[in-house]
Design a protein around this motif. Structure first.
Motif, PDB file in Angstrom:
ATOM      1  N   LEU A  60       4.826  -3.330   1.066  1.00 53.69           N
ATOM      2  CA  LEU A  60       3.712  -3.784   0.236  1.00 53.69           C
ATOM      3  C   LEU A  60       4.115  -3.713  -1.232  1.00 53.69           C
ATOM      4  CD1 LEU A  60       0.626  -1.987   1.852  1.00 53.69           C
ATOM      5  CD2 LEU A  60       1.309  -4.371   2.144  1.00 53.69           C
ATOM      6  N   SER A  61       3.416  -4.445  -2.069  1.00 52.59           N
ATOM      7  CA  SER A  61       3.633  -4.305  -3.508  1.00 52.59           C
ATOM      8  C   SER A  61       3.038  -2.982  -3.966  1.00 52.59           C
ATOM      9  CB  SER A  61       2.965  -5.451  -4.257  1.00 52.59           C
ATOM     10  OG  SER A  61       1.549  -5.337  -4.179  1.00 52.59           O
ATOM     11  N   PRO A  62       3.554  -2.413  -5.064  1.00 53.27           N
ATOM     12  CA  PRO A  62       2.946  -1.190  -5.592  1.00 53.27           C
ATOM     13  C   PRO A  62       1.450  -1.345  -5.850  1.00 53.27           C
ATOM     14  CG  PRO A  62       5.068  -1.528  -6.631  1.00 53.27           C
ATOM     15  CD  PRO A  62       4.782  -2.763  -5.809  1.00 53.27           C
ATOM     16  N   GLU A  63       1.041  -2.518  -6.277  1.00 56.59           N
ATOM     17  CA  GLU A  63      -0.384  -2.749  -6.527  1.00 56.59           C
ATOM     18  C   GLU A  63      -1.195  -2.614  -5.248  1.00 56.59           C
ATOM     19  OE1 GLU A  63      -3.324  -5.980  -8.751  1.00 56.59           O
ATOM     20  OE2 GLU A  63      -1.272  -6.533  -8.222  1.00 56.59           O
ATOM     21  N   GLU A  64      -0.665  -3.114  -4.122  1.00 52.67           N
ATOM     22  CA  GLU A  64      -1.372  -3.005  -2.849  1.00 52.67           C
ATOM     23  C   GLU A  64      -1.407  -1.555  -2.374  1.00 52.67           C
ATOM     24  OE1 GLU A  64      -0.523  -7.181  -0.551  1.00 52.67           O
ATOM     25  OE2 GLU A  64       1.220  -5.946  -1.030  1.00 52.67           O
ATOM     26  N   GLN A  65      -0.320  -0.824  -2.581  1.00 51.68           N
ATOM     27  CA  GLN A  65      -0.295   0.589  -2.209  1.00 51.68           C
ATOM     28  C   GLN A  65      -1.320   1.372  -3.033  1.00 51.68           C
ATOM     29  OE1 GLN A  65       3.785   0.916  -3.188  1.00 51.68           O
ATOM     30  NE2 GLN A  65       4.531   0.146  -1.228  1.00 51.68           N
ATOM     31  N   TYR A  66      -1.379   1.067  -4.310  1.00 52.57           N
ATOM     32  CA  TYR A  66      -2.343   1.711  -5.202  1.00 52.57           C
ATOM     33  C   TYR A  66      -3.773   1.434  -4.727  1.00 52.57           C
ATOM     34  CZ  TYR A  66      -4.571   2.866  -9.721  1.00 52.57           C
ATOM     35  OH  TYR A  66      -5.352   3.382 -10.721  1.00 52.57           O
ATOM     36  N   LYS A  67      -4.046   0.203  -4.317  1.00 54.92           N
ATOM     37  CA  LYS A  67      -5.400  -0.161  -3.881  1.00 54.92           C
ATOM     38  C   LYS A  67      -5.809   0.581  -2.621  1.00 54.92           C
ATOM     39  CE  LYS A  67      -5.693  -4.756  -6.008  1.00 54.92           C
ATOM     40  NZ  LYS A  67      -5.752  -6.227  -5.776  1.00 54.92           N
ATOM     41  N   ILE A  68      -4.859   0.852  -1.732  1.00 54.96           N
ATOM     42  CA  ILE A  68      -5.181   1.630  -0.534  1.00 54.96           C
ATOM     43  C   ILE A  68      -5.624   3.037  -0.942  1.00 54.96           C
ATOM     44  CG2 ILE A  68      -4.203   2.719   1.522  1.00 54.96           C
ATOM     45  CD1 ILE A  68      -2.462   0.186   1.840  1.00 54.96           C
ATOM     46  N   GLY A  69      -4.878   3.646  -1.852  1.00 56.98           N
ATOM     47  CA  GLY A  69      -5.292   4.955  -2.348  1.00 56.98           C
ATOM     48  C   GLY A  69      -6.640   4.901  -3.043  1.00 56.98           C
ATOM     49  N   ALA A  70      -6.851   3.855  -3.850  1.00 56.10           N
ATOM     50  CA  ALA A  70      -8.097   3.733  -4.605  1.00 56.10           C
ATOM     51  C   ALA A  70      -9.312   3.601  -3.693  1.00 56.10           C
ATOM     52  CB  ALA A  70      -8.017   2.542  -5.564  1.00 56.10           C
ATOM     53  N   SER A  71      -9.104   3.043  -2.508  1.00 62.04           N
ATOM     54  CA  SER A  71     -10.236   2.879  -1.588  1.00 62.04           C
ATOM     55  C   SER A  71     -10.775   4.222  -1.099  1.00 62.04           C
ATOM     56  CB  SER A  71      -9.815   2.025  -0.386  1.00 62.04           C
ATOM     57  OG  SER A  71      -8.932   2.740   0.465  1.00 62.04           O
ATOM     58  N   LEU A  72      -9.993   5.281  -1.299  1.00 61.79           N
ATOM     59  CA  LEU A  72     -10.366   6.594  -0.757  1.00 61.79           C
ATOM     60  C   LEU A  72     -10.869   7.575  -1.810  1.00 61.79           C
ATOM     61  CD1 LEU A  72      -7.317   7.128   1.650  1.00 61.79           C
ATOM     62  CD2 LEU A  72      -9.529   6.092   2.178  1.00 61.79           C
ATOM     63  N   PHE A  73     -11.039   7.125  -3.058  1.00 58.91           N
ATOM     64  CA  PHE A  73     -11.338   8.086  -4.127  1.00 58.91           C
ATOM     65  C   PHE A  73     -12.625   8.868  -3.872  1.00 58.91           C
ATOM     66  CE2 PHE A  73     -14.073   4.749  -5.826  1.00 58.91           C
ATOM     67  CZ  PHE A  73     -15.093   5.456  -6.454  1.00 58.91           C
ATOM     68  N   LYS A  74     -13.575   8.264  -3.172  1.00 55.10           N
ATOM     69  CA  LYS A  74     -14.841   8.964  -2.920  1.00 55.10           C
ATOM     70  C   LYS A  74     -14.656  10.202  -2.044  1.00 55.10           C
ATOM     71  CE  LYS A  74     -18.030   5.087  -3.550  1.00 55.10           C
ATOM     72  NZ  LYS A  74     -19.070   4.228  -2.922  1.00 55.10           N
ATOM     73  N   LEU A  75     -13.574  10.239  -1.271  1.00 53.48           N
ATOM     74  CA  LEU A  75     -13.335  11.412  -0.432  1.00 53.48           C
ATOM     75  C   LEU A  75     -13.120  12.655  -1.280  1.00 53.48           C
ATOM     76  CD1 LEU A  75     -10.939   9.986   2.314  1.00 53.48           C
ATOM     77  CD2 LEU A  75     -13.429  10.269   2.414  1.00 53.48           C
ATOM     78  N   ARG A  76     -12.538  12.476  -2.469  1.00 58.21           N
ATOM     79  CA  ARG A  76     -12.289  13.614  -3.348  1.00 58.21           C
ATOM     80  C   ARG A  76     -13.589  14.276  -3.770  1.00 58.21           C
ATOM     81  NH1 ARG A  76     -10.234  11.165  -7.925  1.00 58.21           N
ATOM     82  NH2 ARG A  76     -10.175  13.269  -8.791  1.00 58.21           N
TER      83      ARG A  76
END
Length: 259
Positions: free
Chosen positions: A134-150
């Motif tokens: 994946l592109s770094p941007e796509e990898q970043y977006k996967i992480g960003a989708s989970l920020f509410k878990l924090r």
């Protein structure tokens, strides 16, 4: 909870007592104890984002030729199926393709780090794959989708290494001064992380000094977990390098805290 990028270094960290293992042990005692951990491991590569859904993890000894005692280590981490459901819902909300895995155990990119942070295996774990294609941007977006878990006291970890080129290591050099090219690369990465300069970071392989040596094309799966961990703090965009050292001349032991 913050999100973290943690270098897992050599598998022998599991049996070593050095400044880095001591730091990770102390970090586990310093952080608030999380409700659960979501860990993206460089040693679980899959073409589709995969999330674990197990009751208790088996051990994966994905290394060869190491001391016998390493193959006797057991870290009996438990899963957390309700959290898997939450992650699946978040992936659906953000249009992220995924699959659920109900059989895979924990690889050493996960259990070496977790065992140092939480040696009693008393924090449930969700294991996550990475996709270096994946592109770094796509990898970043996967992480960003989970920020509410924090916000629910879930600790998100990307486990890998910013400089991880096994062909460049000096195995006789346990500690001491690091190779200049590795430090130069890490300094560049650190400068742009602190600025949250995603435009530059997403092009690191083309513009960072010594990028091809620090992150060889055959080994970029160790670098990319940093994008998943950063993405998980996209709502705050704050970063802090909380540990940096090297082993074998250029194997980076860096820990970044995001959020």
């Amino acid at each position: 909870m913050p999100s973290l990028f943690i270098a897992h270094g050599s598998p022998t960290l599991a049996i070593e007592d050095n400044l880095y293992t001591q730091y990770l042990t102390a970090l586990g005692k310093t952080l608030p104890k999380p409700k659960a951990i979501v860990l993206f491991s460089a040693h679980w590569v899959s073409p589709v984002q995969t999330v674990s859904n197990v009751d208790e993890f088996k051990m994966i000894y994905d290394f060869y030729g190491f001391p016998d005692e390493m193959y006797n280590i057991v870290y009996p981490a438990k899963g957390y199926k309700d959290l898997t459901i939450d992650i699946v819902d978040l992936f659906k909300d953000h249009g992220i393709s995924f699959r659920v895995d109900e059989t895979r155990g924990l690889d050493h990119g996960a259990w070496v780090v977790l065992r140092l942070l939480y040696p009693n295996a008393d924090v449930p774990v969700i294991s996550m794959s990475v996709n270096p294609n994946l592109s770094p941007e796509e990898q970043y977006k996967i992480g960003a989708s989970l920020f509410k878990l924090r916000e629910k006291d879930v600790l998100i970890i990307g486990s890998g290494g910013t400089v991880h080129n096994l062909r460049a290591l000096n195995w006789s050099k346990q500690s001491g001064d690091a190779d200049g090219w590795a430090v130069e690369f890490d300094d560049w990465i650190g400068d742009h992380i602190n600025k949250w300069d995603l435009d530059s970071l997403f092009k690191y392989d083309a513009i960072a000094p010594n990028a091809e040596l620090a992150v060889p094309p055959y080994g970029n799966e160790h670098f990319v977990p940093i994008f998943y961990a950063m993405g998980a703090a996209d709502n705050e965009k704050k970063a802090k390098l909380i540990h940096s050292s090297y082993q074998y001349g250029n194997l980076s032991h860096s820990v970044w805290q995001f959020g």
